[in-house]
Write a protein that holds these residues in place. Structure first.
Motif, PDB file in Angstrom:
ATOM      1  N   GLY A   1      -2.304  -1.261   4.947  1.00  0.00           N
ATOM      2  CA  GLY A   1      -0.958  -1.727   5.223  1.00  0.00           C
ATOM      3  C   GLY A   1       0.047  -0.615   5.460  1.00  0.00           C
ATOM      4  O   GLY A   1       1.193  -0.710   5.007  1.00  0.00           O
ATOM      5  N   GLY A   2      -0.377   0.417   6.148  1.00  0.00           N
ATOM      6  CA  GLY A   2       0.522   1.517   6.452  1.00  0.00           C
ATOM      7  C   GLY A   2       0.619   2.572   5.367  1.00  0.00           C
ATOM      8  O   GLY A   2       1.312   3.583   5.539  1.00  0.00           O
TER       9      GLY A   2
ATOM     10  N   THR B   1      -4.114 -13.492  -5.454  1.00  0.00           N
ATOM     11  CA  THR B   1      -3.335 -13.555  -4.224  1.00  0.00           C
ATOM     12  C   THR B   1      -4.183 -14.042  -3.054  1.00  0.00           C
ATOM     13  O   THR B   1      -3.795 -14.954  -2.325  1.00  0.00           O
ATOM     14  CB  THR B   1      -2.717 -12.186  -3.905  1.00  0.00           C
ATOM     15  OG1 THR B   1      -1.853 -11.799  -4.993  1.00  0.00           O
ATOM     16  CG2 THR B   1      -1.893 -12.235  -2.633  1.00  0.00           C
ATOM     17  N   PHE B   2      -5.347 -13.443  -2.857  1.00  0.00           N
ATOM     18  CA  PHE B   2      -6.137 -13.844  -1.683  1.00  0.00           C
ATOM     19  C   PHE B   2      -6.737 -15.231  -1.859  1.00  0.00           C
ATOM     20  O   PHE B   2      -6.859 -15.984  -0.887  1.00  0.00           O
ATOM     21  CB  PHE B   2      -7.205 -12.789  -1.358  1.00  0.00           C
ATOM     22  CG  PHE B   2      -8.575 -13.010  -1.933  1.00  0.00           C
ATOM     23  CD1 PHE B   2      -9.550 -13.695  -1.220  1.00  0.00           C
ATOM     24  CD2 PHE B   2      -8.919 -12.497  -3.182  1.00  0.00           C
ATOM     25  CE1 PHE B   2     -10.828 -13.884  -1.738  1.00  0.00           C
ATOM     26  CE2 PHE B   2     -10.187 -12.680  -3.705  1.00  0.00           C
ATOM     27  CZ  PHE B   2     -11.148 -13.380  -2.986  1.00  0.00           C
TER      28      PHE B   2
ATOM     29  N   TRP C   1      -6.123  -5.946   2.574  1.00  0.00           N
ATOM     30  CA  TRP C   1      -7.374  -5.564   3.229  1.00  0.00           C
ATOM     31  C   TRP C   1      -7.943  -6.698   4.072  1.00  0.00           C
ATOM     32  O   TRP C   1      -8.510  -6.457   5.141  1.00  0.00           O
ATOM     33  CB  TRP C   1      -8.394  -5.096   2.181  1.00  0.00           C
ATOM     34  CG  TRP C   1      -8.093  -3.716   1.688  1.00  0.00           C
ATOM     35  CD1 TRP C   1      -7.410  -3.373   0.559  1.00  0.00           C
ATOM     36  CD2 TRP C   1      -8.432  -2.480   2.328  1.00  0.00           C
ATOM     37  NE1 TRP C   1      -7.315  -2.005   0.454  1.00  0.00           N
ATOM     38  CE2 TRP C   1      -7.935  -1.435   1.521  1.00  0.00           C
ATOM     39  CE3 TRP C   1      -9.108  -2.171   3.498  1.00  0.00           C
ATOM     40  CZ2 TRP C   1      -8.096  -0.094   1.855  1.00  0.00           C
ATOM     41  CZ3 TRP C   1      -9.276  -0.831   3.830  1.00  0.00           C
ATOM     42  CH2 TRP C   1      -8.772   0.183   3.022  1.00  0.00           C
ATOM     43  N   ILE C   2      -7.785  -7.938   3.624  1.00  0.00           N
ATOM     44  CA  ILE C   2      -8.229  -9.074   4.440  1.00  0.00           C
ATOM     45  C   ILE C   2      -7.410  -9.142   5.723  1.00  0.00           C
ATOM     46  O   ILE C   2      -7.962  -9.278   6.825  1.00  0.00           O
ATOM     47  CB  ILE C   2      -8.119 -10.384   3.639  1.00  0.00           C
ATOM     48  CG1 ILE C   2      -9.223 -10.438   2.580  1.00  0.00           C
ATOM     49  CG2 ILE C   2      -8.204 -11.602   4.563  1.00  0.00           C
ATOM     50  CD1 ILE C   2      -9.060 -11.575   1.590  1.00  0.00           C
ATOM     51  N   ASN C   3      -6.094  -9.057   5.597  1.00  0.00           N
ATOM     52  CA  ASN C   3      -5.239  -9.128   6.783  1.00  0.00           C
ATOM     53  C   ASN C   3      -5.546  -8.003   7.764  1.00  0.00           C
ATOM     54  O   ASN C   3      -5.601  -8.209   8.986  1.00  0.00           O
ATOM     55  CB  ASN C   3      -3.766  -9.069   6.372  1.00  0.00           C
ATOM     56  CG  ASN C   3      -3.289 -10.343   5.712  1.00  0.00           C
ATOM     57  OD1 ASN C   3      -3.932 -11.388   5.822  1.00  0.00           O
ATOM     58  ND2 ASN C   3      -2.165 -10.272   5.025  1.00  0.00           N
TER      59      ASN C   3
ATOM     60  N   ALA D   1       0.725  -6.310   6.809  1.00  0.00           N
ATOM     61  CA  ALA D   1      -0.547  -6.671   6.183  1.00  0.00           C
ATOM     62  C   ALA D   1      -0.382  -7.062   4.716  1.00  0.00           C
ATOM     63  O   ALA D   1      -1.259  -7.723   4.152  1.00  0.00           O
ATOM     64  CB  ALA D   1      -1.541  -5.522   6.303  1.00  0.00           C
ATOM     65  N   TRP D   2       0.729  -6.680   4.117  1.00  0.00           N
ATOM     66  CA  TRP D   2       0.972  -7.049   2.721  1.00  0.00           C
ATOM     67  C   TRP D   2       1.546  -8.458   2.587  1.00  0.00           C
ATOM     68  O   TRP D   2       1.608  -8.996   1.483  1.00  0.00           O
ATOM     69  CB  TRP D   2       1.930  -6.049   2.063  1.00  0.00           C
ATOM     70  CG  TRP D   2       1.337  -4.689   1.938  1.00  0.00           C
ATOM     71  CD1 TRP D   2       1.542  -3.613   2.753  1.00  0.00           C
ATOM     72  CD2 TRP D   2       0.408  -4.255   0.939  1.00  0.00           C
ATOM     73  NE1 TRP D   2       0.800  -2.535   2.333  1.00  0.00           N
ATOM     74  CE2 TRP D   2       0.100  -2.901   1.214  1.00  0.00           C
ATOM     75  CE3 TRP D   2      -0.187  -4.865  -0.160  1.00  0.00           C
ATOM     76  CZ2 TRP D   2      -0.777  -2.168   0.434  1.00  0.00           C
ATOM     77  CZ3 TRP D   2      -1.063  -4.139  -0.951  1.00  0.00           C
ATOM     78  CH2 TRP D   2      -1.354  -2.809  -0.649  1.00  0.00           C
ATOM     79  N   GLN D   3       1.940  -9.039   3.697  1.00  0.00           N
ATOM     80  CA  GLN D   3       2.609 -10.325   3.664  1.00  0.00           C
ATOM     81  C   GLN D   3       1.625 -11.466   3.923  1.00  0.00           C
ATOM     82  O   GLN D   3       0.632 -11.303   4.624  1.00  0.00           O
ATOM     83  CB  GLN D   3       3.728 -10.371   4.714  1.00  0.00           C
ATOM     84  CG  GLN D   3       4.731  -9.243   4.595  1.00  0.00           C
ATOM     85  CD  GLN D   3       5.382  -9.194   3.223  1.00  0.00           C
ATOM     86  OE1 GLN D   3       5.817 -10.228   2.699  1.00  0.00           O
ATOM     87  NE2 GLN D   3       5.443  -8.010   2.630  1.00  0.00           N
ATOM     88  N   ARG D   4       1.957 -12.632   3.376  1.00  0.00           N
ATOM     89  CA  ARG D   4       1.156 -13.824   3.655  1.00  0.00           C
ATOM     90  C   ARG D   4       1.307 -14.189   5.127  1.00  0.00           C
ATOM     91  O   ARG D   4       2.414 -14.260   5.649  1.00  0.00           O
ATOM     92  CB  ARG D   4       1.640 -14.980   2.786  1.00  0.00           C
ATOM     93  CG  ARG D   4       0.689 -16.169   2.754  1.00  0.00           C
ATOM     94  CD  ARG D   4       1.281 -17.287   1.917  1.00  0.00           C
ATOM     95  NE  ARG D   4       0.242 -18.063   1.268  1.00  0.00           N
ATOM     96  CZ  ARG D   4       0.356 -19.354   0.985  1.00  0.00           C
ATOM     97  NH1 ARG D   4       1.457 -20.000   1.300  1.00  0.00           N
ATOM     98  NH2 ARG D   4      -0.610 -19.985   0.382  1.00  0.00           N
TER      99      ARG D   4
END
Length: 424
Positions: free
Chosen positions: A289-290, A343-344, A308-310, A321-324
């Motif tokens: 995520g940067g 979270t995931f 990591w999923i995003n 990438a940290w956001q839903r």
């Protein structure tokens, strides 16, 4: 030093509006009219099997879910979700019994947060006689194995002093998780994989319930795949799902185990160590995520698993990438057993599958069941007894980024009340 190159991701294409409209217009079907649909085996708690099957039928190939080239996604934590017991711990156990950890130049340098007390304890217990980079004699020096295990398990030294101190984002990392791949610095990923293979063979052969003693620690000697989870993963893949493993363990270790149930390295996400120019593991890991590579600041842990999923599955880059993400860029089914998964698992659009290990925030969200899609199942092997006290959802089950505890809140901001343990 150089970074281990990220594997190329395969962006997941959303279903088209036309396909969705066609599905909505189709006459209702039942499992009996879908003879070619993959079916889950029995052995689930309550109506969990039926509810999972409903999602599989609605979102997999039986519903035309892959007609436009896209594939629905399912993601599973590994340790205590797909297996009973922790495969990273099994590998550490094997390494300690076979002198598999190399002496670092400085224990303090292995982790960004290792305390002076931990540095002194490890130096005293493990000694300085072997050269830097040579194997530590942990098989014959139980004090050394004891200190390493206590720091890994409890985040403290054998004398009770804090092993880690400082500031870190408590929803992106936990130092003792990040410390495991750091312990294997100096090895190549292939060498660590070979340790994991030998540990795997040993753990699968050990009787269920067996333990072993390392120093003064008693640790599980066995690991088992959960048959129901293997069947679920197999059924999902037959139904056209892309299935991923997302673990807070070391990636070479997790890959050995996931390969054993047919999940390849491209579908396995865990802590990815930065390699040096000779291809050896360092004490640094890749960021998400940067965030840049670091000594453990960003790992697949709580919000880090979402990142990591995003990033790796859906191709979302940078801070986003940290956001839903929107529903088209989230998993359909996600499974976990601990707060590191909350979270995931909560991001899934079809079913949030939870194995009950009495973990506060996860169980608060599961029992609150805000969207009606949470499925709670007892552990399939040696399930825990009922937790007698209520989960402290309204006061302290949530861990904030700064480590403070507080109430678990729903997406609308309302507080989840304290809840009883009902599935055990």
């Amino acid at each position: 030093m150089r970074h281990r190159r990220f594997r190329p991701y395969r962006p997941i294409l959303a279903w088209t509006l036309a396909a969705a409209a066609a599905l909505a217009a189709a006459p209702p079907t039942t499992p009996s009219t879908r003879p070619n649909c993959p079916r889950l085996s029995a052995g689930w708690y309550g109506d969990n099997r039926a509810r999972l099957q409903e999602v599989i039928d609605a979102r997999g190939t039986c519903a035309g879910g892959t007609r436009d080239g896209g594939r629905p996604v399912a993601a599973f934590d590994w340790d205590n979700t797909v297996t009973k017991n922790d495969v990273t711990d099994a590998t550490v156990s094997w390494a300690l019994r076979h002198d598999g950890i190399l002496r670092p130049a400085s224990w303090k340098a292995t982790s960004e947060w290792l305390t002076d007390a931990a540095d002194r304890a490890l130096t005293a217990a493990c000694g300085t006689r072997v050269p830097v980079g040579a194997p530590l004699p942990t098989a014959t020096r139980p004090r050394c194995a004891d200190e390493i295990l206590e720091i890994r398990e409890a985040g403290r030294t054998m004398s009770g002093a804090a092993a880690f101190a400082g500031h870190w984002n408590h929803r992106r990392t936990v130092p003792q998780y990040a410390w495991v791949p750091q312990l294997f610095a100096g090895h190549t990923p292939a060498e660590l994989s070979s340790y994991a293979r030998r540990a795997r063979a040993e753990a699968l052969a050990a009787p269920i319930g067996s333990t072993r003693t390392l120093g003064t620690h008693t640790v599980p000697a066995y690991v088992r795949h959960y048959d129901r989870q293997r069947d679920l993963i197999r059924t999902l893949r037959r139904a056209g799902f892309d299935v991923y493993i997302v673990s807070a363990g070391s990636e070479p270790v997790t890959e050995v185990w996931s390969r054993g149930i047919g999940i390849d390295a491209a579908h396995t996400i865990a802590i990815r160590s930065v390699l040096d120019r000779h291809g050896r593991i360092t004490t640094r890991n890749q960021g998400c995520g940067g965030t840049p590579a670091s000594r453990g600041e960003t790992i697949p842990y709580i919000d880090g698993k979402r990142c990591w999923i995003n990033q790796e599955i859906y191709g979302v880059r940078g801070a986003a990438a940290w956001q839903r993400q929107d529903a088209r860029h989230r998993t359909v089914i996600a499974a976990g057993d601990a707060d590191t998964d909350v979270t995931f698992v909560g991001d899934a659009t079809g079913a949030h599958l939870v194995l009950n290990r009495n973990k506060g925030e996860l169980m608060c969200r599961a029992y609150d069941d805000a969207d009606g899609r949470w499925l709670v199942n007892p552990m399939f092997i040696e399930p825990l007894p009922r937790k007698q006290a209520l989960y402290p959802c309204s006061t302290s089950a949530y861990t904030a980024p700064d480590g403070a505890t507080g109430p678990v809140r729903r997406r609308d901001g309302s507080v989840v009340p304290d809840l009883a343990d009902t599935v055990y």
